[in-house]
Design a protein around this motif. Structure first.
Motif, PDB file in Angstrom:
ATOM      1  N   PRO A   1      -4.609  90.155  64.187  1.00 30.17           N
ATOM      2  CA  PRO A   1      -3.899  88.878  64.167  1.00 30.17           C
ATOM      3  C   PRO A   1      -4.177  88.095  65.451  1.00 30.17           C
ATOM      4  O   PRO A   1      -4.293  88.687  66.526  1.00 30.17           O
ATOM      5  CB  PRO A   1      -2.428  89.268  64.080  1.00 30.17           C
ATOM      6  CG  PRO A   1      -2.405  90.688  63.658  1.00 30.17           C
ATOM      7  CD  PRO A   1      -3.698  91.300  64.065  1.00 30.17           C
ATOM      8  N   VAL A   2      -4.292  86.775  65.321  1.00 25.81           N
ATOM      9  CA  VAL A   2      -4.604  85.931  66.475  1.00 25.81           C
ATOM     10  C   VAL A   2      -3.554  84.841  66.607  1.00 25.81           C
ATOM     11  O   VAL A   2      -2.812  84.553  65.675  1.00 25.81           O
ATOM     12  CB  VAL A   2      -6.010  85.297  66.347  1.00 25.81           C
ATOM     13  CG1 VAL A   2      -7.086  86.358  66.336  1.00 25.81           C
ATOM     14  CG2 VAL A   2      -6.111  84.408  65.125  1.00 25.81           C
ATOM     15  N   ASP A   3      -3.518  84.234  67.781  1.00 24.90           N
ATOM     16  CA  ASP A   3      -2.648  83.084  68.024  1.00 24.90           C
ATOM     17  C   ASP A   3      -3.440  81.848  67.616  1.00 24.90           C
ATOM     18  O   ASP A   3      -4.391  81.448  68.292  1.00 24.90           O
ATOM     19  CB  ASP A   3      -2.250  83.032  69.493  1.00 24.90           C
ATOM     20  CG  ASP A   3      -1.234  81.953  69.784  1.00 24.90           C
ATOM     21  OD1 ASP A   3      -0.768  81.297  68.837  1.00 24.90           O
ATOM     22  OD2 ASP A   3      -0.905  81.771  70.970  1.00 24.90           O
ATOM     23  N   SER A   4      -3.059  81.234  66.515  1.00 25.18           N
ATOM     24  CA  SER A   4      -3.835  80.123  65.956  1.00 25.18           C
ATOM     25  C   SER A   4      -3.702  78.837  66.762  1.00 25.18           C
ATOM     26  O   SER A   4      -4.494  77.922  66.602  1.00 25.18           O
ATOM     27  CB  SER A   4      -3.422  79.871  64.507  1.00 25.18           C
ATOM     28  OG  SER A   4      -2.061  79.525  64.444  1.00 25.18           O
ATOM     29  N   LYS A   5      -2.727  78.748  67.629  1.00 22.76           N
ATOM     30  CA  LYS A   5      -2.493  77.518  68.380  1.00 22.76           C
ATOM     31  C   LYS A   5      -3.263  77.461  69.701  1.00 22.76           C
ATOM     32  O   LYS A   5      -3.398  76.395  70.281  1.00 22.76           O
ATOM     33  CB  LYS A   5      -0.998  77.351  68.639  1.00 22.76           C
ATOM     34  CG  LYS A   5      -0.200  77.146  67.362  1.00 22.76           C
ATOM     35  CD  LYS A   5       1.256  76.994  67.658  1.00 22.76           C
ATOM     36  CE  LYS A   5       2.146  76.756  66.499  1.00 22.76           C
ATOM     37  NZ  LYS A   5       1.859  77.171  65.221  1.00 22.76           N
ATOM     38  N   THR A   6      -3.748  78.586  70.192  1.00 24.78           N
ATOM     39  CA  THR A   6      -4.395  78.599  71.504  1.00 24.78           C
ATOM     40  C   THR A   6      -5.896  78.832  71.426  1.00 24.78           C
ATOM     41  O   THR A   6      -6.526  79.110  72.431  1.00 24.78           O
ATOM     42  CB  THR A   6      -3.779  79.689  72.399  1.00 24.78           C
ATOM     43  OG1 THR A   6      -3.975  80.954  71.774  1.00 24.78           O
ATOM     44  CG2 THR A   6      -2.313  79.427  72.639  1.00 24.78           C
ATOM     45  N   GLY A   7      -6.491  78.737  70.254  1.00 22.30           N
ATOM     46  CA  GLY A   7      -7.928  78.959  70.126  1.00 22.30           C
ATOM     47  C   GLY A   7      -8.739  77.801  70.672  1.00 22.30           C
ATOM     48  O   GLY A   7      -8.267  76.673  70.796  1.00 22.30           O
ATOM     49  N   LYS A   8     -10.002  78.092  71.021  1.00 21.76           N
ATOM     50  CA  LYS A   8     -10.927  77.081  71.530  1.00 21.76           C
ATOM     51  C   LYS A   8     -12.223  77.196  70.743  1.00 21.76           C
ATOM     52  O   LYS A   8     -12.713  78.299  70.495  1.00 21.76           O
ATOM     53  CB  LYS A   8     -11.217  77.304  73.009  1.00 21.76           C
ATOM     54  CG  LYS A   8     -10.006  77.156  73.900  1.00 21.76           C
ATOM     55  CD  LYS A   8     -10.345  77.484  75.322  1.00 21.76           C
ATOM     56  CE  LYS A   8      -9.101  77.475  76.187  1.00 21.76           C
ATOM     57  NZ  LYS A   8      -9.373  77.944  77.550  1.00 21.76           N
TER      58      LYS A   8
END
Length: 195
Positions: free
Chosen positions: A162-169
């Motif tokens: 699972p990833v943090d979808s708001k902090t991706g680049k």
């Protein structure tokens, strides 16, 4: 006493009576006694009291008169994005685990990090998109799904963590026609991932 005496029908019935409780002995009167020639029909499952049929109970969250074919919990995550009739090709991609290390990790080993994926904080997804412009790329990131659409390519990628979808680049490298997406993983706190 030899081994043949232990495998006789009467020995198994005596063992069954020893293992059953007094209340169960009353129920044993209703059971059919086995003839001595039925040695082949007996098995370890015949020892003890007779098993009663268990009634099947519906789970509390299900209603009986629903017209749904399946529950929302039964549908795999990300299926709403998938379109199997879409003729666009799937691009080549690589998933690379990244970890942030400093001199205290490399030379001193102070934070107990090792090269394993358990110590990684980020996912780097490299997607090769030949013949694509930056303006044509539509990228949608969810907790466990990466959904990429271009006029020529379609990629529905189930992420390994699972990833943090708001902090991706994301950055598009025009020389290699590659999209690089860096995503921060949501990790449980343990003795390695304590920040």
């Amino acid at each position: 006493m030899n081994l043949e005496d232990l495998s006789s029908v009467s020995a198994l019935q005596a063992l069954s009576k020893l293992l059953s409780s007094p209340e169960e002995e009353e129920d044993d009167l209703d059971q059919v006694s086995y003839p001595s020639s039925a040695v082949g029909a007996l098995s370890p499952g015949n020892i003890g009291p007779a098993k009663k049929e268990e009634s099947k109970v519906n789970p509390p969250n299900h209603t009986e008169n629903r017209k749904d074919i399946w529950d929302p919990e039964e549908v795999p995550e990300g299926l709403e994005f998938d379109d199997m009739w879409d003729p666009r090709e799937q691009p080549e991609y690589d998933i690379i685990f990244k970890q942030q290390v400093g001199a205290e990790d490399v030379f001193l080993g102070m934070t107990r990090k090792d090269p394993s994926t358990a110590c990684c904080e980020d996912l780097l997804v490299k997607i090769k998109l030949p013949g694509t412009k930056t303006s044509d790329v539509a990228l949608d990131i969810h907790e466990k799904i990466l959904d990429l659409r271009t006029p020529k390519h379609k990629l529905l990628l189930h992420l390994p963590h699972p990833v943090d979808s708001k902090t991706g680049k994301a950055s598009f490298i025009t020389e290699t026609e590659t999209l690089e997406v860096v995503l921060t993983m949501k990790r449980e706190f343990d003795f390695i991932n304590f920040f």
